[in-house]
Design an enzyme around this catalytic site. Sequence first.
Site, PDB file in Angstrom:
ATOM      1  N   GLY A 271       0.835  -1.201   0.000  1.00 41.94           N
ATOM      2  CA  GLY A 271       0.000   0.000   0.000  1.00 41.94           C
ATOM      3  C   GLY A 271       0.865   1.244   0.000  1.00 41.94           C
ATOM      4  O   GLY A 271       0.602   2.216  -0.691  1.00 41.94           O
ATOM      5  N   GLU A 308       2.210   5.641   7.738  1.00 42.47           N
ATOM      6  CA  GLU A 308       3.584   5.803   7.237  1.00 42.47           C
ATOM      7  C   GLU A 308       4.337   6.887   8.008  1.00 42.47           C
ATOM      8  O   GLU A 308       5.544   6.774   8.235  1.00 42.47           O
ATOM      9  CB  GLU A 308       3.583   6.125   5.735  1.00 42.47           C
ATOM     10  CG  GLU A 308       2.909   5.078   4.857  1.00 42.47           C
ATOM     11  CD  GLU A 308       3.380   3.654   5.109  1.00 42.47           C
ATOM     12  OE1 GLU A 308       4.577   3.442   5.388  1.00 42.47           O
ATOM     13  OE2 GLU A 308       2.544   2.737   5.047  1.00 42.47           O
TER      14      GLU A 308
END
Length: 870
Positions: A271, A308
């Site tokens: 992803g 992230e």
Amino acid sequence: MEQFKGQPRLPKFIVPERYLINLKPDLNSCKFSGAVAVDLNVVSETRFIVLNAANLSVNTASISFTPGSFTQVLKPSKVEIFEEDEILVLEFSETLPVGHGVLAIEFEGVLNDKMKGFYRSTYEHNGEKKNMAVTQFEPADARQCFPCWDEPACKATFKITLDVPSDLVALSNMPVIEEKFRGQIKTLSYQESPIMSTYLVAFVIGMLDYVEDHTSDGVKVRVYCQVGKKDQGKFALHVAVKTLDLFKEYFDRPYPLPKLDMVAIPDFAFGAMENYGLVTYRETALLYDDQNSAAANKQRVATVVAHELAHQWFGNLVTMEWWTDLWLNEGFATWVSYLANDSLFPEWKVWTQFLDESIEGLRLDGLEGSHPIEVEIQHASQIQEIFDAISYKKGASVIRMLQSYIGAECFQSSLALYIKKHAFSNAKTEDLWAALEEGSGEPVNRLMSSWTKQTGYPVVSIKVKDQKLEIQQSRFLYSGSHGEGRWIVPITLCCSSYDNQINFLLESKTGALDMNDFGLAEAATGWIKLNVNQTGFFRVKYDEGLAVRLRHAIENKYLTAPDRFGILDDTFALCMASQESLSSLLTLMKSYSEELDFTVLSNLITVSYKVERIVASAVPELLNTLQLFFITPLQNAAETLGWQPKDGESHLDAMLRGEILTALAVFGDDQTLNEASRRFEEFLKDRNTPLLPPDLRKAAYVAVMQRTSAANRSGYESLLRIYRESDLSQEKTRVLSSLTSCPDPMIVLEALDFSLTSEVRTQDVALVLNVSKEGRETAWKWLKDNWEHISNTWGSGYLITRFISSIVSPFSSIEDAEDIEDFFASRTKPSMARTLKQSIERVRINANWVQSVQTEDQLVDTLNNLTYYH
């Protein structure tokens, strides 16, 4: 040299400290050349230098080692690459002196098409196909770009220089400090990085545009994407700036680098990837288009960005010592991304939605073929497969359980201490527990080791007997067998009211509470809910009397959404393990007939799909009655929400409408299918029609495919047209994930074949693999017929596991399991062995479930009564 073969880790006699890397990628020939000079510290005498290299052509004549203490340059007497172990071994005729020195190597490589290492991605600019050069080094593929010590503990600084075409953008972890032009080529020198692991080094080279903003303390943040799409980066940019500020406060430490770039990559296996200062994403996880993205897309962008950015502290600044502790990175980032989104978007109720993460962990960890959170890694080839629901979802869930147990403030201050202590270094799981234990005074290490070092989790059974609550724990397994294991379980329990709550640790196999001692006098007659708001990572089994009272509490809306969710999911899991009857599960599902919470209804729909598949295999004559039973409560919700979005409605209502209408279409509700077809026809005439906003498109596409067949192909052809005409990856994703929902196996086969053509990016094929129950046999035959091509294309990356789990897991007979085992007996690779074993176990579990449903006496009566009652 042979002594270094087959080892899980590199030898420790040499430590890298600084890399000077120069790379010259050629985007036309898809090759690159490079040179690396590594400042080394020889910590004990040796004649060998052993480092990682894979798929590189090393110029052996160029290799030299210059000890810091003399000017003499040493050349290796022998050079060998052991391809299977991905190591480069240099042997010298004399012993290397202890102390500092510099190793220099020149090499060449290929920009591969496997979405790992240094690879190429393609995009179109003004109708012309172009290449982009991108890196994906986690877990162990920096070695495909330059020879290096490719282990998380071998941290060093990196000084990077790139020679690239003058007209392209070239990004790396740090800002550019110098730019020199020589005709068509420019040389970019980047600021030296802080100390970091090789898997976080990154480059992106291509034609890119960007939007820019700054955090409150001046960090420059940019979102890069293909030219013409930069407006779609604004939402992610907003989330990133806010999240960096939020994490700076939460971790009590500013973001460590001078800039943050986030880049949308057209071809990307995962992803996203948290490279230090240069985070890379799939387009669907970074770009958001107001006109064509659904509410679910918006939420995914926010969640992935927060995940992230959490890694910039938890993973990049403090890094796991070895892949055994991968969960420290991934479980933590998953958990903290929800913390961030709850702060930025409280109306999304993300902590209720977090239960979707938890149950994915529970589903995988209920298999005998699961693995502990802290998992031994013996070879680099095994790392890929542990990027799974145990490391991410179970990891996040046990962190949430611990935070709930020791309290949010204490948890936060202890984390800040952990980050301060281990910044720019490496840590193990025990280091995190030590910090939390010091901060809380609780036995964190002992408590949490029972959750991270052993596989599985308990089912806690509860019954009332003689004014006592009797509780016992045993390992939950979907196979129905009783597994070994004992956990220290943080129990929360409330009785007839959320004000009436007690907490304690269950450390033994069994326990009993005297209700009078705990002021639980109502327990004799009122409802009792264990695992309040589902903060614990375990399942609960209630005796029949308590189960009846909970059904009553659900119908009367006494329970919170997380508790309604938990009771349903635990009962479903127990039913699947043949520890509860399907009749009792269906009776419970009836209690949710007025449910409107997004997360609870989504799970009700998921459970309905799975029950439908098992009944289709076990007692197909009951299928129509069952579908009618599922349709009725969904129609109630559909009528409340309507087809047309309302002004100012909530984000969750927008997501729920699409889920409900999709489910009604799958269950064959004519009213839904007719209305979807009508709106779809209008959409084909006018792509901007308000009749089919983005949140409804997936439902309409699935509905259209329900009435598509080899004899009536127009729906399939229309969807392919939409796919080909759209340049928005989220729209393409919607189409691909709808095509194989068709009940006609011929169309399913055609869609699967289409997925292997050049029109579908290799990262997106997984979207087509969740086929209709009617297409299951067809998909298995297709997988076998195309296995060689699939294995060659995806076999070295993590996506190969998706082919296996999606196509194999839905089968439900012992014969199927044996057929699958026979086929893969000679075709297994280390990178898919664990997934294959788990998928075959799921087939056997389904087969057991089918048998128990077939022998259930009351099922027909129960279903007729429930459906008639509606």
